[in-house]
Enzyme design. Sequence first.
Site, PDB file in Angstrom:
ATOM      1  N   HIS A   1      39.374  63.188  14.748  1.00  7.28           N
ATOM      2  CA  HIS A   1      38.454  63.708  13.730  1.00  7.28           C
ATOM      3  C   HIS A   1      37.458  62.630  13.313  1.00  7.28           C
ATOM      4  CE1 HIS A   1      41.401  66.912  12.389  1.00  7.28           C
ATOM      5  NE2 HIS A   1      42.264  66.024  12.830  1.00  7.28           N
ATOM      6  N   TYR A   2      36.368  63.063  12.711  1.00  6.41           N
ATOM      7  CA  TYR A   2      35.621  62.136  11.852  1.00  6.41           C
ATOM      8  C   TYR A   2      35.826  62.578  10.409  1.00  6.41           C
ATOM      9  CZ  TYR A   2      31.490  65.395  12.001  1.00  6.41           C
ATOM     10  OH  TYR A   2      30.624  66.457  11.941  1.00  6.41           O
ATOM     11  N   THR A   3      35.647  61.600   9.493  1.00  6.44           N
ATOM     12  CA  THR A   3      35.933  61.894   8.075  1.00  6.44           C
ATOM     13  C   THR A   3      34.794  62.651   7.392  1.00  6.44           C
ATOM     14  OG1 THR A   3      35.007  59.742   7.486  1.00  6.44           O
ATOM     15  CG2 THR A   3      37.419  59.875   7.779  1.00  6.44           C
TER      16      THR A   3
ATOM     17  N   GLU B   1      41.927  60.110  11.966  1.00  7.93           N
ATOM     18  CA  GLU B   1      40.590  60.235  11.371  1.00  7.93           C
ATOM     19  C   GLU B   1      39.802  58.954  11.621  1.00  7.93           C
ATOM     20  OE1 GLU B   1      38.910  62.526   9.654  1.00  7.93           O
ATOM     21  OE2 GLU B   1      40.413  64.039   9.084  1.00  7.93           O
TER      22      GLU B   1
ATOM     23  N   HIS C   1      38.883  67.876  16.899  1.00 12.22           N
ATOM     24  CA  HIS C   1      39.110  68.950  15.945  1.00 12.22           C
ATOM     25  C   HIS C   1      38.347  70.214  16.348  1.00 12.22           C
ATOM     26  CE1 HIS C   1      39.608  69.896  11.345  1.00 12.22           C
ATOM     27  NE2 HIS C   1      40.355  70.661  12.098  1.00 12.22           N
TER      28      HIS C   1
ATOM     29  N   ASP D   1      33.707  68.339  14.539  1.00  9.61           N
ATOM     30  CA  ASP D   1      34.052  66.921  14.702  1.00  9.61           C
ATOM     31  C   ASP D   1      35.049  66.715  15.849  1.00  9.61           C
ATOM     32  OD1 ASP D   1      36.015  68.223  12.905  1.00  9.61           O
ATOM     33  OD2 ASP D   1      36.883  66.243  12.608  1.00  9.61           O
TER      34      ASP D   1
END
Length: 234
Positions: free
Chosen positions: A28-30, A93, A135, A145
């Site tokens: 994921h990215y945050t 993440e 994700h 993401d």
Amino acid sequence: MKDDLVHRETPSPNFGERKLPISMAVLHYTEMADADAALQRMCDPQTQVSAHYLITQKGEIIRLVPEEKRAWHAGASYWRGQKDVNSASVGIELDHPGHALGYRAFAPAQIEALVPLLARIVKQYDIPRANIVGHSDVAPGRKIDPGELFPWDRLAQYGLAIPRPKITLGDPFDNDGAFYLALERFGYDITDGRKAVEAFQRRWRPECIDGQIDGQIRAIVFQLLLDRDRGSAR
Ligand SMILES: [Zn+2]
């Protein structure tokens, strides 16, 4: 469990018990301004979100949830018939502004930290490369993401992702229905067809994400399935 790769712990209360053994990793990215904001969000019991790890842009690895517990990162998701992705996966993440706050390349130090962590996880749980996903792959209707700039090819160099297949055959399908069947067989939720196509493109042909089925993406999904059936891309 002690892990030399982890720099520090910031325990989150947002987790439960796993109902499945670990067989996947979800990246994921945050989409937050910075790592501290992301940590705060993932440690707030009100948000009901978390991940096992957060990796900062400088490459610091922070553990929030022990791997044996079920972290809450994937939400409503689906991959290869499995709907409880959180129970089956380790969630990582990456501190990153995301598409909302200024999409850009991932920091090299961050990816350098991700590689050994993911390698250790993959080895420990014998995770197939086909189950190392973004994700957006497991929630194509809701999520984009880590996005088209995530360096999957770099992970593939270390055997931690399936590389983009070399197309050796022509366009194998003559209709969209066959393409969707192939997409579902590969793993995607095709409930929202256009979103599924976009998610597939974001991962496998990031230079053109238009939601349109064309001969090139038909050939790519066919090659992916063929490689997996031959055992060359488990
Ligand atoms: Zn995500």
